[in-house]
Design a protein around this motif. Sequence first.
Motif, PDB file in Angstrom:
ATOM      1  N   MET A   1      52.042  42.920  41.249  1.00 54.18           N
ATOM      2  CA  MET A   1      51.918  41.495  41.459  1.00 54.18           C
ATOM      3  C   MET A   1      51.965  40.796  40.101  1.00 54.18           C
ATOM      4  O   MET A   1      51.312  41.236  39.167  1.00 54.18           O
ATOM      5  CB  MET A   1      50.591  41.206  42.166  1.00 54.18           C
ATOM      6  CG  MET A   1      50.225  39.748  42.270  1.00 54.18           C
ATOM      7  SD  MET A   1      50.886  38.852  43.661  1.00 54.18           S
ATOM      8  CE  MET A   1      50.364  39.797  45.049  1.00 54.18           C
ATOM      9  N   LEU A   2      52.752  39.728  40.025  1.00 47.22           N
ATOM     10  CA  LEU A   2      52.763  38.878  38.842  1.00 47.22           C
ATOM     11  C   LEU A   2      52.185  37.535  39.255  1.00 47.22           C
ATOM     12  O   LEU A   2      52.652  36.930  40.225  1.00 47.22           O
ATOM     13  CB  LEU A   2      54.173  38.693  38.287  1.00 47.22           C
ATOM     14  CG  LEU A   2      54.259  37.825  37.031  1.00 47.22           C
ATOM     15  CD1 LEU A   2      53.614  38.533  35.837  1.00 47.22           C
ATOM     16  CD2 LEU A   2      55.701  37.462  36.705  1.00 47.22           C
ATOM     17  N   PRO A  26      55.047  39.617  44.480  1.00 45.77           N
ATOM     18  CA  PRO A  26      54.779  41.050  44.418  1.00 45.77           C
ATOM     19  C   PRO A  26      55.705  41.726  43.418  1.00 45.77           C
ATOM     20  O   PRO A  26      56.815  41.257  43.175  1.00 45.77           O
ATOM     21  CB  PRO A  26      55.069  41.527  45.850  1.00 45.77           C
ATOM     22  CG  PRO A  26      56.016  40.507  46.408  1.00 45.77           C
ATOM     23  CD  PRO A  26      55.666  39.206  45.732  1.00 45.77           C
ATOM     24  N   SER A  27      55.240  42.826  42.826  1.00 49.20           N
ATOM     25  CA  SER A  27      56.063  43.560  41.858  1.00 49.20           C
ATOM     26  C   SER A  27      57.039  44.468  42.608  1.00 49.20           C
ATOM     27  O   SER A  27      56.931  45.685  42.599  1.00 49.20           O
ATOM     28  CB  SER A  27      55.183  44.371  40.907  1.00 49.20           C
ATOM     29  OG  SER A  27      54.451  43.493  40.073  1.00 49.20           O
ATOM     30  N   GLY A 106      50.554  45.516  33.364  1.00 48.42           N
ATOM     31  CA  GLY A 106      49.099  45.471  33.462  1.00 48.42           C
ATOM     32  C   GLY A 106      48.473  44.576  32.409  1.00 48.42           C
ATOM     33  O   GLY A 106      47.282  44.660  32.158  1.00 48.42           O
ATOM     34  N   GLY A 107      49.277  43.701  31.797  1.00 52.14           N
ATOM     35  CA  GLY A 107      48.765  42.839  30.736  1.00 52.14           C
ATOM     36  C   GLY A 107      48.801  41.378  31.110  1.00 52.14           C
ATOM     37  O   GLY A 107      49.180  40.998  32.212  1.00 52.14           O
ATOM     38  N   ASN A 108      48.387  40.558  30.156  1.00 51.17           N
ATOM     39  CA  ASN A 108      48.423  39.124  30.372  1.00 51.17           C
ATOM     40  C   ASN A 108      48.818  38.437  29.086  1.00 51.17           C
ATOM     41  O   ASN A 108      48.870  39.053  28.029  1.00 51.17           O
ATOM     42  CB  ASN A 108      47.080  38.608  30.900  1.00 51.17           C
ATOM     43  CG  ASN A 108      45.953  38.874  29.931  1.00 51.17           C
ATOM     44  OD1 ASN A 108      46.156  39.191  28.769  1.00 51.17           O
ATOM     45  ND2 ASN A 108      44.737  38.747  30.424  1.00 51.17           N
ATOM     46  N   TYR A 127      49.722  37.048  34.375  1.00 49.56           N
ATOM     47  CA  TYR A 127      48.890  38.234  34.536  1.00 49.56           C
ATOM     48  C   TYR A 127      49.693  39.209  35.385  1.00 49.56           C
ATOM     49  O   TYR A 127      50.052  38.885  36.529  1.00 49.56           O
ATOM     50  CB  TYR A 127      47.565  37.909  35.217  1.00 49.56           C
ATOM     51  CG  TYR A 127      46.760  39.158  35.538  1.00 49.56           C
ATOM     52  CD1 TYR A 127      46.207  39.933  34.529  1.00 49.56           C
ATOM     53  CD2 TYR A 127      46.603  39.576  36.868  1.00 49.56           C
ATOM     54  CE1 TYR A 127      45.498  41.085  34.814  1.00 49.56           C
ATOM     55  CE2 TYR A 127      45.890  40.730  37.155  1.00 49.56           C
ATOM     56  CZ  TYR A 127      45.348  41.475  36.124  1.00 49.56           C
ATOM     57  OH  TYR A 127      44.659  42.632  36.405  1.00 49.56           O
ATOM     58  N   HIS A 128      50.024  40.362  34.811  1.00 48.96           N
ATOM     59  CA  HIS A 128      50.781  41.378  35.529  1.00 48.96           C
ATOM     60  C   HIS A 128      49.804  42.432  36.007  1.00 48.96           C
ATOM     61  O   HIS A 128      49.307  43.217  35.223  1.00 48.96           O
ATOM     62  CB  HIS A 128      51.850  41.993  34.607  1.00 48.96           C
ATOM     63  CG  HIS A 128      52.713  42.999  35.289  1.00 48.96           C
ATOM     64  ND1 HIS A 128      53.507  43.857  34.602  1.00 48.96           N
ATOM     65  CD2 HIS A 128      52.914  43.272  36.587  1.00 48.96           C
ATOM     66  CE1 HIS A 128      54.165  44.642  35.442  1.00 48.96           C
ATOM     67  NE2 HIS A 128      53.816  44.303  36.659  1.00 48.96           N
TER      68      HIS A 128
END
Length: 130
Positions: A1-2, A26-27, A106-108, A127-128
């Motif tokens: 999800m982004l 969604p990713s 998984g970062g922001n 936010y990933h």
Amino acid sequence: MLELTMASVSGTEAGATAGMLMADAPSEPGAVLRVGRDGTVCRLVTPDDWLFVSRVHLEFLCGPDGTWQVTWLRGSQPDPSSEVRLVSGEYAQPLAYGGTAPLPRGGNGEIVIQDRTGPRSVNVGFYHEA
């Protein structure tokens, strides 16, 4: 999800979050989120009269492996009237006009579209979720 959040900031409003907009996707391979002035194709829309932002300025695209990238799409002008930079933690890099950069899995961070002619910016936080 982004997940994306966007705030349009002008002059004395620095740091204000009024008018914050949010979008997510969604990713999944091929998922797209766009930022710009055209509400028919962009999920996050900037003010119409902020001409330093193109109709479709930024495109976030999910690749086949579930990772996201951001592209500063080339507009109708040969030279942009804004600058774009990607900030993640202590790391900041300019994004070239027409260029693409990966977002940390998984970062922001934040993508900042800065008006070259005045104290206005569009700040797009990301936010990933891994």
